[in-house]
Design a protein around this motif. Structure first.
Motif, PDB file in Angstrom:
ATOM      1  N   ILE A  59      10.919   5.595   2.232  1.00  0.00           N
ATOM      2  CA  ILE A  59      10.890   4.245   1.672  1.00  0.00           C
ATOM      3  C   ILE A  59      12.225   3.909   1.029  1.00  0.00           C
ATOM      4  CG2 ILE A  59       9.863   2.824  -0.159  1.00  0.00           C
ATOM      5  CD1 ILE A  59       7.184   4.187   0.447  1.00  0.00           C
ATOM      6  N   ALA A  62      14.656   3.040   3.712  1.00  0.00           N
ATOM      7  CA  ALA A  62      14.398   1.733   4.332  1.00  0.00           C
ATOM      8  C   ALA A  62      14.554   0.584   3.339  1.00  0.00           C
ATOM      9  CB  ALA A  62      12.990   1.712   4.929  1.00  0.00           C
ATOM     10  N   HIS A  63      14.215   0.829   2.065  1.00  0.00           N
ATOM     11  CA  HIS A  63      14.239  -0.224   1.042  1.00  0.00           C
ATOM     12  C   HIS A  63      14.857   0.331  -0.246  1.00  0.00           C
ATOM     13  CE1 HIS A  63      11.525  -2.598   3.589  1.00  0.00           C
ATOM     14  NE2 HIS A  63      10.763  -1.522   3.686  1.00  0.00           N
ATOM     15  N   GLU A  65      16.156  -0.939  -2.636  1.00  0.00           N
ATOM     16  CA  GLU A  65      15.929  -1.758  -3.830  1.00  0.00           C
ATOM     17  C   GLU A  65      14.707  -1.323  -4.626  1.00  0.00           C
ATOM     18  OE1 GLU A  65      13.994  -4.073  -0.356  1.00  0.00           O
ATOM     19  OE2 GLU A  65      15.655  -2.689  -0.708  1.00  0.00           O
ATOM     20  N   VAL A  66      13.842  -0.488  -4.043  1.00  0.00           N
ATOM     21  CA  VAL A  66      12.638  -0.077  -4.779  1.00  0.00           C
ATOM     22  C   VAL A  66      12.985   0.762  -6.008  1.00  0.00           C
ATOM     23  CG1 VAL A  66      11.160  -0.150  -2.728  1.00  0.00           C
ATOM     24  CG2 VAL A  66      12.260   2.020  -3.393  1.00  0.00           C
ATOM     25  N   ILE A 325       6.981  -4.606  -0.960  1.00  0.00           N
ATOM     26  CA  ILE A 325       8.298  -4.302  -0.397  1.00  0.00           C
ATOM     27  C   ILE A 325       8.175  -3.325   0.769  1.00  0.00           C
ATOM     28  CG2 ILE A 325      10.501  -3.138  -0.870  1.00  0.00           C
ATOM     29  CD1 ILE A 325      10.342  -4.262  -3.719  1.00  0.00           C
ATOM     30  N   ALA A 326       7.288  -2.322   0.608  1.00  0.00           N
ATOM     31  CA  ALA A 326       7.162  -1.262   1.621  1.00  0.00           C
ATOM     32  C   ALA A 326       5.834  -1.375   2.370  1.00  0.00           C
ATOM     33  CB  ALA A 326       7.304   0.098   0.962  1.00  0.00           C
TER      34      ALA A 326
END
Length: 377
Positions: A59, A62-63, A65-66, A325-326
């Motif tokens: 995660i 891929a993201h 920003e989390v 987000i995910a």
């Protein structure tokens, strides 16, 4: 409530009274011989690592920003203050109410148990240092949140819970797992009903039967503050007031809708083949399950349990944002739709029982109490 999105491929004949699970034989495969089986009274043993670290890394890749979602939630301390105040007020108002009365029981079940379950989960949240930036401030507010529970436990809960995260499913370390004794003697409808009714006692006493954490200053502080509070409550209100708080704690971990989360989080609601792998895909069986229903409003979003285990440093208010987000990582995971039905199915379904937990022999580590290295855990 069925667990949706599951890759379960095992079943038991409805006409067969045997307690031994069978693998489903697909059409055209009548002669197929199952090579995997589950032993009665045995858990689902796996040799794979727990899934949350792997998914967390995926995660973040891929993201990225989390990671900004991590950190304390200022709202937590105000919720704790409100619920503690509510429970003390209820206890005082019931100071002259007979224990064996509908007024006492209904208040304890509807308001008291819900409030104390909320405080259980406030302490759970605070154990991850998510109320304040200061570790000491988190320890102190956890002791404050403990007051309406009536029995000191917040100091001991933290190391056991953090070990649960670091050692998910590890035999001898994860005290959330039923013991072998529970697996044998409670794996029946009557036994499961007993477990669900008194599960708060199992969660309170089981950890000490598995291993003991160091007894430190924060434990003494927790006990001293709780004892002084209990004495003051009895002196200025009555013994019935203290009885209300303790009875509320019991009901919060008994046959109460919010107590369904204890079972829903990690029990596997379908029998699985040996080594906890699906025979078709050979993928590890899911071992954490989320719930996205309205009871999360009372329980610090603990239902978003895959999200919590993936990112323990993300506070309760931001777990829904993490999920959004995910979404591609969470939408297909199995989930529960009702905590009430979780309790019902756990007790009544012969396919589900105390042994429906994924276990592993190795991995993880103990997390002690109040050491400098682990304050930031």
């Amino acid at each position: 409530m069925a667990v949706s999105g599951s890759t379960v491929t095992t079943s038991r004949s409805k006409k067969d009274d045997s307690s031994t699970p069978r693998l489903r034989v697909e059409a055209g495969e009548e002669d197929a011989t199952p090579k995997l089986e589950v032993k009665e009274h045995d858990f689902f043993w796996t040799y794979t690592e727990e899934p949350h670290r792997t998914r967390r890394m995926a995660i973040i890749k891929a993201h990225p920003e989390v990671t900004k979602l991590c950190g304390p939630e200022p709202l937590t301390k105000y919720v704790v203050l409100f619920v503690v105040s509510l429970q003390i007020l209820c206890a005082y108002l019931l100071r002259d109410t007979p224990f064996f009365s509908w007024k006492f029981f209904l208040t304890a079940y509807i308001i008291g148990a819900t409030a104390n379950q909320n405080l259980f989960l406030a302490i759970h949240e605070i154990s991850h240092n998510l109320a304040f930036k200061s570790a000491a401030a988190n320890r102190i507010i956890a002791v404050f949140a403990n007051l309406p529970i009536g029995i000191p436990y917040s100091a001991s809960f933290r190391p056991y819970h953090l070990t649960h995260h670091k050692s998910l499913g590890v035999d001898g370390l994860d005290t959330d797992l039923p013991t072998a004794f529970e697996a044998v003697f409670l794996d029946s409808i009557a036994g499961k009903a007993f477990f669900c009714t008194f599960q708060i006692l199992f969660y309170a006493l089981r950890p000490m039967m598995v291993y003991k954490v160091p007894f430190t200053g924060i434990h003494f502080f927790n006990i001293a503050v709780q004892v002084l509070f209990d004495i003051a409550l009895v002196k200025f209100a009555s013994g019935k007031a203290l009885g209300y708080l303790i009875f509320s704690s019991f009901l919060a971990g008994s046959l109460h809708p919010c107590a369904g989360h204890f079972i829903a989080e990690h029990y596997v609601f379908e029998r699985q083949p040996l080594k906890a792998k699906d025979p078709a895909s050979m993928l590890p069986v899911p071992e954490t399950f989320s719930y996205y229903g309205p009871l999360n409003w009372f329980t610090y979003n603990v239902g978003l349990h895959n999200e919590h285990h993936d990112f323990p440093a993300v506070p309760w208010t931001r777990l829904p944002q993490l999920n959004q987000i995910a979404k591609e990582f969470y939408d297909e995971l199995p989930r529960h739709e009702s905590w009430i039905y979780v309790i019902w199915q756990f007790v009544m379904d012969k396919e589900v029982g105390m042994t429906c937990r994924v276990k592993r022999k190795e991995g993880g580590r103990k997390v002690g109490a109040w050491t400098q290295q682990e304050i930031q855990a």
